[in-house]
Design a protein around this motif. Structure first.
Motif, PDB file in Angstrom:
ATOM      1  N   LYS A  36       0.818  -1.211   0.000  1.00 46.72           N
ATOM      2  CA  LYS A  36       0.000   0.000   0.000  1.00 46.72           C
ATOM      3  C   LYS A  36       0.856   1.267   0.000  1.00 46.72           C
ATOM      4  O   LYS A  36       0.444   2.303  -0.521  1.00 46.72           O
ATOM      5  CB  LYS A  36      -0.933   0.014   1.214  1.00 46.72           C
ATOM      6  CG  LYS A  36      -2.060  -1.001   1.138  1.00 46.72           C
ATOM      7  CD  LYS A  36      -2.933  -0.920   2.388  1.00 46.72           C
ATOM      8  CE  LYS A  36      -4.096  -1.907   2.301  1.00 46.72           C
ATOM      9  NZ  LYS A  36      -4.953  -1.849   3.522  1.00 46.72           N
ATOM     10  N   THR A  37       2.034   1.171   0.590  1.00 46.50           N
ATOM     11  CA  THR A  37       2.886   2.351   0.726  1.00 46.50           C
ATOM     12  C   THR A  37       3.984   2.410  -0.327  1.00 46.50           C
ATOM     13  O   THR A  37       4.276   3.480  -0.880  1.00 46.50           O
ATOM     14  CB  THR A  37       3.537   2.380   2.126  1.00 46.50           C
ATOM     15  OG1 THR A  37       2.526   2.257   3.115  1.00 46.50           O
ATOM     16  CG2 THR A  37       4.309   3.685   2.335  1.00 46.50           C
ATOM     17  N   TYR A  76       4.511   0.035  -3.133  1.00 48.12           N
ATOM     18  CA  TYR A  76       4.407  -0.479  -4.493  1.00 48.12           C
ATOM     19  C   TYR A  76       4.529   0.700  -5.458  1.00 48.12           C
ATOM     20  O   TYR A  76       3.781   1.678  -5.370  1.00 48.12           O
ATOM     21  CB  TYR A  76       3.084  -1.199  -4.752  1.00 48.12           C
ATOM     22  CG  TYR A  76       2.932  -1.566  -6.215  1.00 48.12           C
ATOM     23  CD1 TYR A  76       3.809  -2.464  -6.819  1.00 48.12           C
ATOM     24  CD2 TYR A  76       1.953  -0.990  -7.000  1.00 48.12           C
ATOM     25  CE1 TYR A  76       3.704  -2.786  -8.165  1.00 48.12           C
ATOM     26  CE2 TYR A  76       1.834  -1.310  -8.348  1.00 48.12           C
ATOM     27  CZ  TYR A  76       2.716  -2.201  -8.922  1.00 48.12           C
ATOM     28  OH  TYR A  76       2.614  -2.506 -10.263  1.00 48.12           O
ATOM     29  N   GLY A  77       5.473   0.603  -6.363  1.00 51.60           N
ATOM     30  CA  GLY A  77       5.772   1.707  -7.270  1.00 51.60           C
ATOM     31  C   GLY A  77       7.213   2.157  -7.157  1.00 51.60           C
ATOM     32  O   GLY A  77       7.702   2.888  -8.026  1.00 51.60           O
ATOM     33  N   GLN A 135      -5.853   1.398  -5.371  1.00 52.11           N
ATOM     34  CA  GLN A 135      -4.782   1.733  -4.427  1.00 52.11           C
ATOM     35  C   GLN A 135      -3.414   1.488  -5.054  1.00 52.11           C
ATOM     36  O   GLN A 135      -2.527   2.349  -5.029  1.00 52.11           O
ATOM     37  CB  GLN A 135      -4.926   0.881  -3.167  1.00 52.11           C
ATOM     38  CG  GLN A 135      -3.768   0.955  -2.196  1.00 52.11           C
ATOM     39  CD  GLN A 135      -3.713   2.269  -1.444  1.00 52.11           C
ATOM     40  OE1 GLN A 135      -4.691   2.666  -0.835  1.00 52.11           O
ATOM     41  NE2 GLN A 135      -2.589   2.959  -1.510  1.00 52.11           N
ATOM     42  N   LEU A 136      -3.234   0.307  -5.659  1.00 50.59           N
ATOM     43  CA  LEU A 136      -1.945  -0.023  -6.266  1.00 50.59           C
ATOM     44  C   LEU A 136      -1.634   0.883  -7.451  1.00 50.59           C
ATOM     45  O   LEU A 136      -0.498   1.347  -7.615  1.00 50.59           O
ATOM     46  CB  LEU A 136      -1.946  -1.489  -6.707  1.00 50.59           C
ATOM     47  CG  LEU A 136      -1.969  -2.539  -5.583  1.00 50.59           C
ATOM     48  CD1 LEU A 136      -2.175  -3.934  -6.157  1.00 50.59           C
ATOM     49  CD2 LEU A 136      -0.683  -2.489  -4.763  1.00 50.59           C
ATOM     50  N   SER A 150      -2.712   3.960  -8.030  1.00 52.33           N
ATOM     51  CA  SER A 150      -2.435   5.327  -7.580  1.00 52.33           C
ATOM     52  C   SER A 150      -1.048   5.432  -6.958  1.00 52.33           C
ATOM     53  O   SER A 150      -0.298   6.379  -7.224  1.00 52.33           O
ATOM     54  CB  SER A 150      -3.503   5.761  -6.573  1.00 52.33           C
ATOM     55  OG  SER A 150      -3.247   7.058  -6.099  1.00 52.33           O
ATOM     56  N   THR A 151      -0.699   4.444  -6.102  1.00 53.01           N
ATOM     57  CA  THR A 151       0.617   4.462  -5.462  1.00 53.01           C
ATOM     58  C   THR A 151       1.722   4.326  -6.503  1.00 53.01           C
ATOM     59  O   THR A 151       2.744   5.015  -6.440  1.00 53.01           O
ATOM     60  CB  THR A 151       0.726   3.323  -4.432  1.00 53.01           C
ATOM     61  OG1 THR A 151      -0.366   3.392  -3.535  1.00 53.01           O
ATOM     62  CG2 THR A 151       2.015   3.417  -3.640  1.00 53.01           C
ATOM     63  N   ARG A 152       1.490   3.441  -7.477  1.00 52.46           N
ATOM     64  CA  ARG A 152       2.475   3.253  -8.547  1.00 52.46           C
ATOM     65  C   ARG A 152       2.680   4.554  -9.327  1.00 52.46           C
ATOM     66  O   ARG A 152       3.817   4.936  -9.630  1.00 52.46           O
ATOM     67  CB  ARG A 152       2.001   2.146  -9.490  1.00 52.46           C
ATOM     68  CG  ARG A 152       2.866   1.982 -10.731  1.00 52.46           C
ATOM     69  CD  ARG A 152       2.354   0.847 -11.603  1.00 52.46           C
ATOM     70  NE  ARG A 152       3.166   0.745 -12.816  1.00 52.46           N
ATOM     71  CZ  ARG A 152       2.827   1.265 -13.986  1.00 52.46           C
ATOM     72  NH1 ARG A 152       1.676   1.909 -14.120  1.00 52.46           N
ATOM     73  NH2 ARG A 152       3.618   1.128 -15.031  1.00 52.46           N
ATOM     74  N   ALA A 196       2.192   7.630  -8.351  1.00 53.27           N
ATOM     75  CA  ALA A 196       2.881   8.645  -7.542  1.00 53.27           C
ATOM     76  C   ALA A 196       4.384   8.381  -7.491  1.00 53.27           C
ATOM     77  O   ALA A 196       5.200   9.292  -7.667  1.00 53.27           O
ATOM     78  CB  ALA A 196       2.297   8.662  -6.127  1.00 53.27           C
ATOM     79  N   TRP A 197       4.768   7.116  -7.254  1.00 57.90           N
ATOM     80  CA  TRP A 197       6.198   6.789  -7.204  1.00 57.90           C
ATOM     81  C   TRP A 197       6.867   6.993  -8.561  1.00 57.90           C
ATOM     82  O   TRP A 197       7.992   7.504  -8.650  1.00 57.90           O
ATOM     83  CB  TRP A 197       6.391   5.353  -6.739  1.00 57.90           C
ATOM     84  CG  TRP A 197       6.364   5.163  -5.253  1.00 57.90           C
ATOM     85  CD1 TRP A 197       5.358   4.605  -4.508  1.00 57.90           C
ATOM     86  CD2 TRP A 197       7.376   5.556  -4.317  1.00 57.90           C
ATOM     87  NE1 TRP A 197       5.684   4.616  -3.178  1.00 57.90           N
ATOM     88  CE2 TRP A 197       6.926   5.197  -3.028  1.00 57.90           C
ATOM     89  CE3 TRP A 197       8.616   6.173  -4.446  1.00 57.90           C
ATOM     90  CZ2 TRP A 197       7.671   5.434  -1.880  1.00 57.90           C
ATOM     91  CZ3 TRP A 197       9.369   6.407  -3.311  1.00 57.90           C
ATOM     92  CH2 TRP A 197       8.896   6.038  -2.050  1.00 57.90           C
ATOM     93  N   TYR A 204      -1.658  12.232  -7.215  1.00 59.46           N
ATOM     94  CA  TYR A 204      -2.423  12.128  -5.982  1.00 59.46           C
ATOM     95  C   TYR A 204      -3.850  12.642  -6.151  1.00 59.46           C
ATOM     96  O   TYR A 204      -4.787  12.149  -5.518  1.00 59.46           O
ATOM     97  CB  TYR A 204      -1.722  12.899  -4.858  1.00 59.46           C
ATOM     98  CG  TYR A 204      -0.616  12.110  -4.201  1.00 59.46           C
ATOM     99  CD1 TYR A 204      -0.888  10.989  -3.426  1.00 59.46           C
ATOM    100  CD2 TYR A 204       0.714  12.486  -4.349  1.00 59.46           C
ATOM    101  CE1 TYR A 204       0.130  10.254  -2.817  1.00 59.46           C
ATOM    102  CE2 TYR A 204       1.748  11.770  -3.749  1.00 59.46           C
ATOM    103  CZ  TYR A 204       1.438  10.655  -2.990  1.00 59.46           C
ATOM    104  OH  TYR A 204       2.444   9.932  -2.394  1.00 59.46           O
TER     105      TYR A 204
END
Length: 461
Positions: free
Chosen positions: A14-15, A17-18, A149-150, A152-154, A156-157, A294
């Motif tokens: 959740k935090t 990934y990416g 979730q995955l 969006s996190t990907r 952002a990273w 985001y």
């Protein structure tokens, strides 16, 4: 492929990934920002040879881009799973191959062949883990919320990598220029950042442990059901008009990314005549790009994913057109182009969700889940976008009578306008076309997708 474990997403996924995508983008940003410049200004190839190199390398890459998902879906799974295994098996080879894309070895055709081979082979090798990495979203994400979730996190990273690159990329290249000389400075930079990618893809490999079924342990019928035939793959594309429209529209997003990145150094060299200012532009534009990533979930929730993408593409086009007409106002151009990059961040986060809708539509139409194949098809517009970068930049510079021997201080207005055609005008036109395509041709609304999901669930029940 669906896991029977229904394992919930870990806090790490959740935090973090990416982070692998962050490393991948750090590495490929060397190509995005500096490949054309290396060819014209460091290797001193003429525009014809530069166009030949970029076109051949990117055309081969684009022609092969459809096959990676098909191969992963069809071959026997490796030791650690059908997709997860590839996050460790191949990435370590990439730094060695990628460095040759930026090396001037010998003269004449020898040098040309070395660069083309470096580009083609490095891209072939890195595309397998890239597609496997994206496919793991469908494997690990058991609900729409998990997949959102995955994704969006990907996003952002991946976009954060450009911010990091503004601090790391140009200074690292400058450091190597002082050590090994200017000509091969980007080869060394590509090699070092390639190893960052290797380490961070390995982090993904560890994070996804336990999320993918080991197909060797399945009985014959179940293992067969988890694979797709060539006919299934063809049907999932040809019987899926929304997917074909989306791939065409998605090309504009990648054209914007690659063409603007590749043309930026020409803008700051010949129009702004302030190359150090490019680092500031990369920093500001990519901070806004991360912000866009985001904001994407919120925008999509209020407007729907499809409509949010349409509005974003139109807004980006307007910003680019205004920048083109005010190209001599450097500060305003940086502001406008940075806002357009925020739009790119939104679009980057939205498009995987649109592809996910086409996966559901495909399963509803054909009765087969082709998630890996369709995830791999996202690679096609990306690769065509890379090919377009070389063609558009070279054609725009040629139309403006560009020559690498021109003193930037003596740049003519036609040359400046030619640079801006690549940097602003052509991507704007592509974005307008993309928005119209989605508006008229992508008819998968949220309500329809929910209906298809319900019908698929009913069939399985």
């Amino acid at each position: 492929m669906e896991s029977t474990k229904k394992k919930e997403l870990s806090k790490a996924l959740k935090t973090f990934y990416g982070v692998g995508d962050c490393g991948f983008s750090l590495m490929t940003n060397v190509e995005s920002y500096f490949f054309n410049f290396f060819l014209t200004n460091l290797a001193h190839f003429d525009l014809g040879t530069t166009s030949l190199i970029t076109t051949v390398a990117s055309m081969v890459d684009a022609c092969l881009s459809w096959m990676y998902g098909a191969v992963l879906n069809s071959i026997k799974p490796k030791k650690w799973g059908r997709y997860r295994s590839w996050l460790m098996l191949l990435p370590w080879i990439v730094p060695f191959l990628f460095a040759f894309q930026f090396m001037k070895v010998g003269d004449g055709m020898v040098s040309v062949i070395v660069v083309i081979l470096g580009a083609v082979l490095s891209h072939i090798v890195w595309n397998f883990p890239y597609v496997a990495n994206v496919s793991m979203i469908a494997v690990a994400g058991k609900t729409p919320e998990d997949r959102a979730q995955l994704s969006s996190t990907r996003a952002a990273w991946a976009n954060l990598s450009k911010v990091i690159f503004s601090y790391v990329g140009p200074p690292l290249a400058a450091l190597f220029a002082g050590i090994i000389g200017e000509t091969n400075q980007y080869a060394a930079t590509a090699f070092v950042l390639g190893w960052v990618m290797v380490a961070l893809y390995f982090a993904h490999f560890k994070m996804f442990e336990g999320y993918e079924d080991m197909e060797e342990a399945q009985d014959g019928a179940k293992a067969s059901a988890s694979k797709t035939s060539g006919g299934d793959l063809v049907k999932s594309l040809l019987q899926n008009p929304p997917l074909m429209v989306l791939m065409l529209a998605d090309l504009a997003k990648w054209m914007f990314n690659f063409v603007c990145a590749g043309a930026a150094i020409y803008y700051f060299t010949y129009v702004a005549q302030n190359v150090p200012l490019m680092s500031t532009y990369i920093l500001i534009s990519n901070l806004l790009c991360v912000l866009g990533s985001y904001l994407a979930k919120t925008v999509a929730k209020k407007l729907s994913t499809r409509f949010a993408a349409i509005i974003t593409f139109f807004a980006m086009a307007v910003l680019l057109i205004v920048a083109n007409f005010t190209y001599n106002n450097i500060t305003l151009v940086i502001v406008l182009m940075s806002l357009a990059q925020m739009g790119y961040g939104i679009a980057y986060a939205l498009t995987p969700a649109l592809y996910a809708d086409t996966v559901i539509y495909s399963e509803w139409q054909t009765g087969k889940n082709a998630a890996g194949w369709i995830s791999g098809l996202q690679n096609v517009p990306l690769k065509v976008g890379v090919m377009a970068r070389g063609i558009i930049i070279s054609a725009s510079l040629a139309a403006a009578n560009f020559d690498s021997s021109i003193d930037p201080a003596a740049a003519t207005e036609p040359l400046k306008k030619g640079v801006c055609m690549a940097f602003m005008l052509v991507p704007a036109l592509a974005l307008v076309i993309a928005a119209v395509l989605l508006l008229l041709g992508f008819k998968l609304t949220k309500e329809k997708v929910e209906q298809y999901q319900a019908e698929i669930a009913a069939r399985k029940a």
